[in-house]
Design a protein around this motif. Structure first.
Motif, PDB file in Angstrom:
ATOM      1  N   ALA A 273      44.353  32.717  43.305  1.00 32.03           N
ATOM      2  CA  ALA A 273      44.367  31.628  42.104  1.00 32.03           C
ATOM      3  C   ALA A 273      44.933  32.727  40.965  1.00 32.03           C
ATOM      4  N   ASN A 274      45.913  32.247  40.207  1.00 33.35           N
ATOM      5  CA  ASN A 274      46.718  33.093  39.155  1.00 33.35           C
ATOM      6  C   ASN A 274      45.549  33.732  38.225  1.00 33.35           C
ATOM      7  N   LEU A 275      44.389  33.229  37.626  1.00 37.07           N
ATOM      8  CA  LEU A 275      43.429  33.635  37.133  1.00 37.07           C
ATOM      9  C   LEU A 275      43.080  34.994  37.701  1.00 37.07           C
ATOM     10  N   LEU A 276      42.778  34.932  39.086  1.00 36.09           N
ATOM     11  CA  LEU A 276      42.568  36.140  39.761  1.00 36.09           C
ATOM     12  C   LEU A 276      43.670  37.437  39.870  1.00 36.09           C
ATOM     13  N   SER A 277      44.765  36.909  40.348  1.00 39.15           N
ATOM     14  CA  SER A 277      45.750  37.439  40.507  1.00 39.15           C
ATOM     15  C   SER A 277      46.269  38.369  39.278  1.00 39.15           C
TER      16      SER A 277
ATOM     17  N   ILE B 240      48.379  22.530  42.174  1.00 35.73           N
ATOM     18  CA  ILE B 240      48.277  23.163  43.320  1.00 35.73           C
ATOM     19  C   ILE B 240      48.686  24.524  43.599  1.00 35.73           C
ATOM     20  N   ALA B 241      50.101  24.753  43.181  1.00 35.73           N
ATOM     21  CA  ALA B 241      50.592  25.964  43.487  1.00 35.73           C
ATOM     22  C   ALA B 241      49.786  27.131  42.480  1.00 35.73           C
ATOM     23  N   ILE B 242      49.245  26.780  41.505  1.00 33.57           N
ATOM     24  CA  ILE B 242      48.619  27.602  40.556  1.00 33.57           C
ATOM     25  C   ILE B 242      47.380  28.170  41.290  1.00 33.57           C
ATOM     26  N   THR B 243      46.836  27.391  42.050  1.00 37.64           N
ATOM     27  CA  THR B 243      45.352  27.711  42.751  1.00 37.64           C
ATOM     28  C   THR B 243      45.401  28.257  44.054  1.00 37.64           C
ATOM     29  N   VAL B 244      46.488  28.216  44.952  1.00 34.00           N
ATOM     30  CA  VAL B 244      46.375  28.637  46.203  1.00 34.00           C
ATOM     31  C   VAL B 244      46.949  29.938  46.502  1.00 34.00           C
ATOM     32  N   GLU B 245      46.724  30.694  47.410  1.00 34.96           N
ATOM     33  CA  GLU B 245      47.188  32.165  47.717  1.00 34.96           C
ATOM     34  C   GLU B 245      47.053  32.877  46.672  1.00 34.96           C
TER      35      GLU B 245
ATOM     36  N   ARG C 111      46.352  41.189  30.569  1.00 31.97           N
ATOM     37  CA  ARG C 111      47.425  41.360  29.411  1.00 31.97           C
ATOM     38  C   ARG C 111      48.253  42.507  30.168  1.00 31.97           C
ATOM     39  N   LEU C 112      47.567  43.595  30.602  1.00 33.24           N
ATOM     40  CA  LEU C 112      48.510  44.609  31.262  1.00 33.24           C
ATOM     41  C   LEU C 112      49.334  44.040  32.542  1.00 33.24           C
ATOM     42  N   GLY C 113      48.571  43.270  33.384  1.00 32.65           N
ATOM     43  CA  GLY C 113      49.245  42.584  34.330  1.00 32.65           C
ATOM     44  C   GLY C 113      50.511  41.581  34.097  1.00 32.65           C
ATOM     45  N   ASP C 114      50.190  40.929  32.942  1.00 26.50           N
ATOM     46  CA  ASP C 114      51.173  39.879  32.462  1.00 26.50           C
ATOM     47  C   ASP C 114      52.350  40.863  31.813  1.00 26.50           C
ATOM     48  N   ALA C 115      51.955  41.856  31.179  1.00 24.48           N
ATOM     49  CA  ALA C 115      53.200  42.785  30.391  1.00 24.48           C
ATOM     50  C   ALA C 115      54.002  43.431  31.535  1.00 24.48           C
ATOM     51  N   LEU C 116      53.342  43.771  32.513  1.00 22.97           N
ATOM     52  CA  LEU C 116      53.999  44.471  33.777  1.00 22.97           C
ATOM     53  C   LEU C 116      55.184  43.367  34.323  1.00 22.97           C
ATOM     54  N   ALA C 117      54.559  42.257  34.516  1.00 23.28           N
ATOM     55  CA  ALA C 117      55.344  41.229  35.095  1.00 23.28           C
ATOM     56  C   ALA C 117      56.666  40.791  34.130  1.00 23.28           C
ATOM     57  N   ALA C 118      56.355  40.765  32.877  1.00 23.57           N
ATOM     58  CA  ALA C 118      57.550  40.398  31.948  1.00 23.57           C
ATOM     59  C   ALA C 118      58.635  41.446  32.027  1.00 23.57           C
ATOM     60  N   LEU C 119      58.148  42.953  32.024  1.00 22.91           N
ATOM     61  CA  LEU C 119      59.326  43.837  32.330  1.00 22.91           C
ATOM     62  C   LEU C 119      59.858  43.802  33.656  1.00 22.91           C
TER      63      LEU C 119
ATOM     64  N   GLY D 276      36.526  52.911  35.111  1.00 20.27           N
ATOM     65  CA  GLY D 276      36.234  51.756  36.060  1.00 20.27           C
ATOM     66  C   GLY D 276      35.931  50.358  35.399  1.00 20.27           C
ATOM     67  N   LYS D 277      35.608  50.517  34.130  1.00 19.55           N
ATOM     68  CA  LYS D 277      35.041  49.190  33.367  1.00 19.55           C
ATOM     69  C   LYS D 277      36.211  48.298  33.167  1.00 19.55           C
ATOM     70  N   LEU D 278      37.440  48.818  33.000  1.00 19.73           N
ATOM     71  CA  LEU D 278      38.639  48.071  32.847  1.00 19.73           C
ATOM     72  C   LEU D 278      38.618  46.869  34.020  1.00 19.73           C
ATOM     73  N   LYS D 279      38.367  47.153  35.321  1.00 22.34           N
ATOM     74  CA  LYS D 279      38.373  46.392  36.310  1.00 22.34           C
ATOM     75  C   LYS D 279      37.499  45.017  35.756  1.00 22.34           C
ATOM     76  N   ARG D 280      36.484  45.079  35.124  1.00 18.56           N
ATOM     77  CA  ARG D 280      35.639  44.002  34.808  1.00 18.56           C
ATOM     78  C   ARG D 280      36.183  43.405  33.653  1.00 18.56           C
ATOM     79  N   MET D 281      36.811  44.078  32.623  1.00 16.92           N
ATOM     80  CA  MET D 281      37.200  43.324  31.472  1.00 16.92           C
ATOM     81  C   MET D 281      38.541  42.754  31.709  1.00 16.92           C
ATOM     82  N   GLU D 282      38.541  41.528  32.380  1.00 19.22           N
ATOM     83  CA  GLU D 282      39.842  40.837  32.593  1.00 19.22           C
ATOM     84  C   GLU D 282      40.531  40.399  31.655  1.00 19.22           C
ATOM     85  N   LEU D 283      40.075  40.176  30.555  1.00 20.87           N
ATOM     86  CA  LEU D 283      41.153  39.820  29.376  1.00 20.87           C
ATOM     87  C   LEU D 283      41.998  40.923  29.153  1.00 20.87           C
ATOM     88  N   LEU D 284      41.701  42.101  29.368  1.00 18.48           N
ATOM     89  CA  LEU D 284      42.645  43.244  28.922  1.00 18.48           C
ATOM     90  C   LEU D 284      43.289  43.571  30.157  1.00 18.48           C
TER      91      LEU D 284
END
Length: 709
Positions: A436-440, A429-434, A542-550, A531-539
């Motif tokens: 979704a983590n896939l989007l965020s 539930i928490a993964i999904t609301v406010e 990873r950049l979002g997750d790396a910033l989070a880890a730091l 601007g293509k990076l915005k649509r290349m969500e797998l890349l």
């Protein structure tokens, strides 16, 4: 012509094509909130003096008293299994929540609320959630994104005077309707429309909106007495192309003609209230619009500004509670449950899981506490709050999954003695609301971070939109210098700025170096893909997750410094190494997937020295697990919010551990006797302390046992 202007003129056309288009709703999201330490990490220049200057979390005497008394009293009323089975909180719990103003924690005292800070608010939710998720959700929603915060920030004086005291004392129970069946993650595209009109009410002409809407997944909707509503405002009297006024937020009392509260949703069969709201030709007078007529069309900005803080509080608190409870259960059950003549916690497979759980908990809770301190200092860190939402909810889910693996058959038999079954069901539930983590991960943490946290990108976008060559040229010159500095720091030496704790200086050096490499990598990816990076969500994920880890690693440095407890050094080091290893792994994966053979070939040079960042060697993990098993103070430090419920498996485990501490080294022999079954009373009579031994044996038998029907 000056150099900057010349550069800007030459770059204007290609940059206009490369930079992503930005609509009004996206701009509102980007401009919401503030930038904190995460901006320094994104720039590759973390300053540890600035990090540590944030100072420790603080509770007022009133906040501490509330946690120690009202919250503990509430927790003593909560029976997780009974609430889950009944599908609702008991009437006495609802009554107590209203009487003690749990729904008015964020409302100032002058309006009848408790006036608590962000950290206190989070602590209340965390403690309740360690015992019962449904009650925690019920408390968090009125204090999170919803009418109270919107009214505090944007409401008219009349709206504040009417609603805030009633929300504070529970006379009004709110919900907020944003999500529509055809606009989930793309919430800004809600199809619900309100057409500007006038109606005769009580003999006078009233301006307002005729609204048609269909909302779902609305927490507290079935019991709400006032509904917050977001809709697209339209003025048909305007010329074509100018009729859309924008998203607007309003408050509708229950009942309102034309509005229907639908049948109840059951998210993973949870006991908290959730359901749909629908309306057809519902008249919303202008006085019901939050902030009045001047706020028509500003709803999306209002919501984004509130979420910039709100994402950092409630759902991260739930994730922290799941982690703390899971670690407490795994560590405790590992001492009580035996197989092959040994407590299962001493087996290396389970010890490794326990150590990893502890290291992750230290890091995620450090980030949660650091961000709460920033919020209480007046910041509204939008990117950091998204990091917390994703990382804490994912960590909570992972901790419960790990706990279920350790519990084995005990974990999958439903009943009051189950230790994690309800939490396991709730985790998605928490993964999904406010958001979704896939989007965020891709669109908020990196997408927003790339513009808000980067020292030059937002200025470049503004210059292109304004078609200002001079401004663009200055930004580009600064940007090139920024890239070159981070290239040098990545290849040669990244000096540590400020004064991190002496015990963690080596980790601070690694964090600084990895931050520079992250900043360089982000610039290379944006420069290559635009601007293509915005649509290349797998890349971008990873950049979002790396910033989070730091960010989590930096928060560990802060936590160790402000808490000043040297016994936590092994946990802090393990937590930082775990996050740095995660960031380095993500960067290596990113380079391996970039659509540039040149950058893929450059990766070993740009990331040299990061391959040795092993998070936890086996010997370190086993030593940490042993410390958790033998040093109760360490567990209390890591799991301070795990609270004593009314009854159930968690209470059984707490009683067993308390009895075990009273018996000391006799416990292994008693466990052997317990395995042989027979009379518990007879076994206890042979103990040095028969009364304590019997209490332990009975509690341990409850912990090991499962429910029957």
């Amino acid at each position: 012509m000056g150099l900057h202007r010349l550069i800007g003129r030459l770059a204007m056309t290609p940059f206009s094509k490369a930079l992503p288009a930005m609509g009004d709703t996206e701009r509102a999201a980007l401009e919401a909130g503030t930038v904190g330490f995460e901006g320094q990490l994104f720039a590759g220049q973390p300053d540890f003096d600035a990090l540590i200057a944030r100072g420790p979390n603080r509770l007022t005497d009133e906040e501490r008293h509330f946690l120690d008394h009202e919250v503990n009293t509430l927790i003593g009323m909560l029976d997780d299994h009974a609430i889950d089975k009944a599908g609702d909180l008991p009437p006495e719990v609802w009554r107590y929540l209203r009487e003690q103003r749990f729904f008015g924690m964020i409302i100032p005292k002058e309006h009848g609320g408790l006036g608590f800070g962000h950290y206190a608010h989070a602590e209340v939710v965390t403690r309740i959630a360690t015992v019962n998720t449904a009650c925690a959700v019920t408390v968090m929603v009125p204090n999170s994104l919803g009418p109270a915060e919107l009214l505090l920030r944007y409401g008219t004086p009349a709206q504040q005077q009417h609603y805030l005291p009633r929300l504070a004392d529970g006379r009004e129970l709110p919900c907020f309707g944003l999500t529509s069946p055809h606009a989930g993650s793309d919430a800004a595209a809600i199809p619900d429309r309100g057409v500007l009109t006038e109606r005769d009410i009580d003999g006078r002409r009233v301006r307002g909106f005729s609204v048609r809407f269909d909302k779902r997944y609305i927490t507290l909707a079935p019991v709400a007495s006032v509904v917050g509503l977001a809709f697209q405002a339209v003025d048909p009297s305007r010329p074509a192309g100018q009729q859309e006024l924008g998203i607007t937020c309003a408050l509708l009392p229950v009942p309102t003609p034309g509005m229907e509260i639908g049948h109840r949703h059951r998210p993973m069969d949870s006991a908290f209230m959730n359901g749909p709201i629908r309306g057809d030709d519902v008249f919303v007078p202008m006085d019901w619009v939050i902030g009045g007529e001047e706020r028509v069309g500003q709803g999306w900005r209002m919501l984004m500004e509130c979420l910039a803080a709100g994402r950092a509080i409630s759902l991260p608190a739930m994730g922290a509670a799941m982690q703390q409870t899971a670690l407490f259960v795994v560590n405790g059950y590992g001492q009580v449950r035996e197989q092959f003549g040994l407590p299962i916690g001493r087996f290396h497979a389970i010890a490794g899981i326990t150590a990893q759980m502890a290291a992750r908990l230290y890091a995620t809770d450090a980030a949660r506490r650091y961000t709460a301190a920033a919020l209480d200092a007046g910041e509204r860190p939008s990117v950091a709050s998204a990091i917390l939402k994703v990382q804490l909810t994912e960590a909570g889910r992972r901790a419960v999954n790990d706990g279920m693996d350790v519990l084995g058959g005990k974990g999958i038999i439903a009943g009051p003695r189950n230790l994690l079954g309800v939490a396991y069901r709730h985790a998605p539930i928490a993964i999904t609301v406010e958001g979704a983590n896939l989007l965020s991960r891709a669109l908020i943490i990196f997408g927003q971070g790339a513009t808000r946290c980067h020292p030059f990108v937002l200025e470049e976008m503004g210059a292109v939109q304004a078609q200002d060559p001079e401004r663009l040229g200055r930004a580009l010159v600064g940007h090139v210098g920024h890239v070159m500095r981070n290239l040098w720091r990545s290849l040669a030496h990244a000096p540590v700025r400020g004064h991190p704790p002496a015990d963690l200086r080596a980790e601070a050096r690694l964090l600084t170096s990895l931050s520079a490499r992250y900043a360089l990598t982000a610039d290379l990816a944006m420069g290559l893909l635009g601007g293509k990076l915005k649509r290349m969500e797998l890349l971008s994920a990873r950049l979002g997750d790396a910033l989070a880890a730091l960010y989590l690693a930096a928060a560990c440095v802060w936590r160790y410094e402000v808490e000043k407890d040297p016994t936590m050094l092994p946990v802090a080091r393990a937590a930082i190494r775990l996050q740095l290893h995660e960031a380095a792994t993500l960067l290596r994966d990113l380079y391996a997937n970039l659509p540039s053979r040149f950058l893929r070939a450059m990766a070993p040079m740009l990331l040299h020295g990061t391959g040795h960042l092993a998070p936890l060697r086996d010997r370190e993990a086993l030593a940490l697990a042993d410390a958790l098993r033998t040093q109760p103070a360490l567990m209390r430090w890591l799991c301070p919010d795990v609270s004593r419920p009314k009854r159930g498996g968690l209470l059984d485990l707490m009683l067993a551990l308390e009895a075990a501490r009273a018996l000391g080294d006799e416990v292994p022999e008693l466990n052997k006797a317990l395995r042989r079954a027979g009379s518990l009373e007879e076994v206890a009579r042979g103990s040095r302390n028969p009364e304590a031994a019997l209490a332990y044996l009975r509690a341990a038998e409850q912990v090991i046992g499962v429910d029957e029907e």
